[in-house]
Scaffold this motif. Structure first.
Motif, PDB file in Angstrom:
ATOM      1  N   ALA A 104       3.871  10.335  -6.818  1.00 36.57           N
ATOM      2  CA  ALA A 104       4.533  10.824  -7.978  1.00 36.57           C
ATOM      3  C   ALA A 104       3.861  10.918  -9.486  1.00 36.57           C
ATOM      4  O   ALA A 104       4.367  12.253  -9.997  1.00 36.57           O
ATOM      5  CB  ALA A 104       5.884   9.677  -8.047  1.00 36.57           C
ATOM      6  N   GLU A 105       3.028  10.091  -9.848  1.00 32.64           N
ATOM      7  CA  GLU A 105       2.330  10.454 -10.932  1.00 32.64           C
ATOM      8  C   GLU A 105       1.458  11.610 -10.960  1.00 32.64           C
ATOM      9  O   GLU A 105       1.032  12.157 -12.021  1.00 32.64           O
ATOM     10  CB  GLU A 105       1.264   8.849 -11.086  1.00 32.64           C
ATOM     11  CG  GLU A 105       1.950   7.757 -11.472  1.00 32.64           C
ATOM     12  CD  GLU A 105       1.381   6.430 -11.582  1.00 32.64           C
ATOM     13  OE1 GLU A 105       1.455   5.799 -12.133  1.00 32.64           O
ATOM     14  OE2 GLU A 105       0.144   6.687 -10.833  1.00 32.64           O
ATOM     15  N   ALA A 106       0.930  11.930  -9.857  1.00 28.24           N
ATOM     16  CA  ALA A 106       0.207  13.182  -9.580  1.00 28.24           C
ATOM     17  C   ALA A 106       1.006  14.278  -9.471  1.00 28.24           C
ATOM     18  O   ALA A 106       0.408  15.497  -9.402  1.00 28.24           O
ATOM     19  CB  ALA A 106      -0.913  13.059  -8.407  1.00 28.24           C
ATOM     20  N   GLY A 107       2.302  14.060  -9.754  1.00 28.62           N
ATOM     21  CA  GLY A 107       3.128  15.474  -9.586  1.00 28.62           C
ATOM     22  C   GLY A 107       3.351  15.691  -8.079  1.00 28.62           C
ATOM     23  O   GLY A 107       4.197  16.809  -7.792  1.00 28.62           O
ATOM     24  N   GLN A 108       3.074  14.924  -7.181  1.00 31.24           N
ATOM     25  CA  GLN A 108       3.465  15.369  -5.865  1.00 31.24           C
ATOM     26  C   GLN A 108       4.845  14.531  -5.300  1.00 31.24           C
ATOM     27  O   GLN A 108       4.797  13.921  -4.530  1.00 31.24           O
ATOM     28  CB  GLN A 108       2.248  14.830  -4.884  1.00 31.24           C
ATOM     29  CG  GLN A 108       0.935  15.604  -5.076  1.00 31.24           C
ATOM     30  CD  GLN A 108      -0.320  14.994  -4.469  1.00 31.24           C
ATOM     31  OE1 GLN A 108      -0.983  14.199  -4.851  1.00 31.24           O
ATOM     32  NE2 GLN A 108      -0.443  15.652  -3.278  1.00 31.24           N
ATOM     33  N   ILE A 114       4.246   5.865  -5.474  1.00 32.42           N
ATOM     34  CA  ILE A 114       4.135   5.867  -7.091  1.00 32.42           C
ATOM     35  C   ILE A 114       3.086   6.595  -7.487  1.00 32.42           C
ATOM     36  O   ILE A 114       3.081   7.656  -8.445  1.00 32.42           O
ATOM     37  CB  ILE A 114       3.850   4.507  -7.713  1.00 32.42           C
ATOM     38  CG1 ILE A 114       5.305   3.500  -7.271  1.00 32.42           C
ATOM     39  CG2 ILE A 114       3.691   4.340  -9.172  1.00 32.42           C
ATOM     40  CD1 ILE A 114       5.200   2.035  -7.735  1.00 32.42           C
ATOM     41  N   GLN A 115       1.765   6.657  -6.929  1.00 30.88           N
ATOM     42  CA  GLN A 115       0.749   7.426  -7.217  1.00 30.88           C
ATOM     43  C   GLN A 115       0.826   8.964  -6.979  1.00 30.88           C
ATOM     44  O   GLN A 115       0.455   9.653  -7.738  1.00 30.88           O
ATOM     45  CB  GLN A 115      -0.636   6.876  -6.447  1.00 30.88           C
ATOM     46  CG  GLN A 115      -1.050   5.701  -6.963  1.00 30.88           C
ATOM     47  CD  GLN A 115      -2.020   5.090  -5.941  1.00 30.88           C
ATOM     48  OE1 GLN A 115      -2.318   5.628  -4.772  1.00 30.88           O
ATOM     49  NE2 GLN A 115      -2.510   3.660  -6.218  1.00 30.88           N
ATOM     50  N   LYS A 136       0.774  -1.085  -0.075  1.00 32.63           N
ATOM     51  CA  LYS A 136      -0.005  -0.074   0.135  1.00 32.63           C
ATOM     52  C   LYS A 136       0.924   1.269  -0.051  1.00 32.63           C
ATOM     53  O   LYS A 136       0.574   2.317  -0.793  1.00 32.63           O
ATOM     54  CB  LYS A 136      -1.082  -0.179   1.395  1.00 32.63           C
ATOM     55  CG  LYS A 136      -1.912   1.288   1.356  1.00 32.63           C
ATOM     56  CD  LYS A 136      -2.658   1.201   2.537  1.00 32.63           C
ATOM     57  CE  LYS A 136      -3.781   2.375   2.643  1.00 32.63           C
ATOM     58  NZ  LYS A 136      -4.497   2.479   3.768  1.00 32.63           N
ATOM     59  N   GLU A 137       2.145   1.244   0.811  1.00 28.44           N
ATOM     60  CA  GLU A 137       2.834   2.430   1.040  1.00 28.44           C
ATOM     61  C   GLU A 137       3.501   2.719  -0.261  1.00 28.44           C
ATOM     62  O   GLU A 137       3.693   3.930  -0.651  1.00 28.44           O
ATOM     63  CB  GLU A 137       3.857   2.180   2.137  1.00 28.44           C
ATOM     64  CG  GLU A 137       2.915   2.396   3.391  1.00 28.44           C
ATOM     65  CD  GLU A 137       2.286   0.959   3.936  1.00 28.44           C
ATOM     66  OE1 GLU A 137       1.715   0.979   4.992  1.00 28.44           O
ATOM     67  OE2 GLU A 137       2.470   0.049   3.323  1.00 28.44           O
ATOM     68  N   LEU A 138       4.035   1.673  -1.007  1.00 25.29           N
ATOM     69  CA  LEU A 138       4.904   1.886  -2.114  1.00 25.29           C
ATOM     70  C   LEU A 138       4.048   2.198  -3.346  1.00 25.29           C
ATOM     71  O   LEU A 138       4.417   3.082  -4.364  1.00 25.29           O
ATOM     72  CB  LEU A 138       5.546   0.461  -2.508  1.00 25.29           C
ATOM     73  CG  LEU A 138       6.808   0.003  -1.512  1.00 25.29           C
ATOM     74  CD1 LEU A 138       6.985  -1.560  -1.850  1.00 25.29           C
ATOM     75  CD2 LEU A 138       7.825   0.920  -1.939  1.00 25.29           C
ATOM     76  N   ALA A 139       2.667   1.588  -3.461  1.00 29.37           N
ATOM     77  CA  ALA A 139       1.846   1.928  -4.391  1.00 29.37           C
ATOM     78  C   ALA A 139       1.423   3.650  -4.177  1.00 29.37           C
ATOM     79  O   ALA A 139       1.249   4.243  -5.216  1.00 29.37           O
ATOM     80  CB  ALA A 139       0.521   1.159  -4.609  1.00 29.37           C
ATOM     81  N   THR A 140       1.138   3.882  -2.979  1.00 32.64           N
ATOM     82  CA  THR A 140       0.717   5.320  -2.607  1.00 32.64           C
ATOM     83  C   THR A 140       1.917   6.145  -3.141  1.00 32.64           C
ATOM     84  O   THR A 140       1.638   7.285  -3.813  1.00 32.64           O
ATOM     85  CB  THR A 140       0.659   5.409  -1.363  1.00 32.64           C
ATOM     86  OG1 THR A 140      -0.718   4.988  -1.016  1.00 32.64           O
ATOM     87  CG2 THR A 140       0.185   6.896  -0.976  1.00 32.64           C
TER      88      THR A 140
END
Length: 338
Positions: free
Chosen positions: A245-249, A242-243, A236-240
């Motif tokens: 980073a994808e959102a520019g955060q 990545i998400q 969950k933490e690793l996927a979050t």
């Protein structure tokens, strides 16, 4: 050259209609006794990870694939593909052998799984030997690629005692469309950071040392994603991350990454003195035991290795304290044990 690249893209789209997953897990193998698979436990663990990971590598180093017999690997894959089908997860099959001949015979033995809808390719390492030259490594790998199966190439010098050079990987990418993915667990990252054109080969980092978020392309890094042992515990933490980073955060992704790095490093340090197994397996079995059973972890049998040896309690108790400090220790684990 463009035809190879186009053919690779078509194969990747066929295998991964939703796109190649950015987070893969070399999943743990749970045992009830020496070489006896705990199927319910394997299923529960995969189910708990499944909302967050995109695919499995079975058996990887973390899953104790280097130790298992061929018969046990075949049995484990039958179990895994049944579970993966119900969870809609692609599976890379780890053919963890130290010689080209054994890799080829391993793939031939496991051919039937290549017909399964969850099959995503075979994962292979270069032949073992620190004395091998790049032409010798390439010759061995070409024999494997010539079989025509989708291949994920696995850089694992901890076992092979050598590394495939950036130029060798570049040549393979330019000549074999079935090279779909390259995984690097060396910690040196020479291929990904070399700047060579790999024509759409998907790059995943497998090293736990050196951080996470800054390796992603969104952060200016060189990798498309990760294939990490710690996804067994921190999916969950690793996927979050990545998400984010994808959102520019990027700052938020790096902050989460830094917190994770500290906990992971402490856990790997805590299992260094265990003479059995390997650090990837041992560290993740320690934390997965707590994630599975929650506060009742101490009344459950300690996790076993393939050999039947149980892991010692001290690193498990230490892991529990770290997870509590990290505010991640669940009152009840994913097995819902009271």
């Amino acid at each position: 050259m463009h035809s190879i690249s186009n053919a690779r893209q078509q194969l990747q789209q066929k295998l991964f209609p939703q796109g190649i997953p950015r987070l893969w897990c070399p999943s743990l193998t749970h045992f009830s006794a020496a070489a006896q698979f705990d199927v319910q436990r394997i299923r529960a663990h995969a189910t708990a990870m499944s909302p967050w990971i995109g695919g499995l590598l079975v058996p990887g180093s973390t899953g104790e694939g280097w130790e298992m017999t061929d018969d046990d690997i075949e049995q484990l894959l039958e179990i895994t593909f049944d579970i993966a089908h119900s969870l809609n997860l692609p599976v890379l099959i780890g053919v963890l052998k130290t010689s080209t001949d054994n890799v080829i015979s391993g793939i031939q033995r496991l051919h039937q799984f290549s017909q399964h809808p969850c099959f995503a390719g075979f994962t292979v390492c270069p032949p073992q030997g620190e004395q091998l030259t790049q032409p010798e490594i390439l010759a061995g790998l070409r024999t494997v690629f010539d079989m025509g199966y989708p291949i994920a190439l696995y850089q694992l010098p901890q076992v092979t005692r050598n590394e495939v050079s950036p130029e060798t990987v570049q040549w393979l990418a330019a000549n074999y469309h079935n090279l779909i993915l390259f995984k690097d667990t060396s910690g040196h990252d020479r291929v990904a950071t070399s700047g060579v054109d790999l024509q759409g080969v998907f790059l995943v980092r497998g090293a736990e040392a050196g951080g996470y978020a800054h390796w992603l392309k969104e952060s200016g890094g060189a990798y498309d994603g990760f294939l990490l042992s710690t996804a067994n515990v921190f999916a969950k933490e690793l996927a979050t991350m990545i998400q984010l980073a994808e959102a520019g955060q990027i700052d938020e992704a790096r902050a989460l990454s830094t917190r994770l790095e500290t906990l992971v490093q402490q856990t790997f340090d805590s299992v260094k003195s265990i003479p059995a197994g390997n650090p990837f397996t041992n560290a993740n079995k320690v934390l997965d035991h707590i994630r599975a059973y929650g506060e009742s972890f101490h009344i459950q049998p300690a996790p076993r290795l393939y050999s039947g040896i149980s892991l010692p309690w001290e690193p498990i108790a230490q892991g529990h304290e770290r997870l509590k400090e990290w505010q991640q220790a669940p009152l009840t684990g994913y097995l819902n044990t009271q």
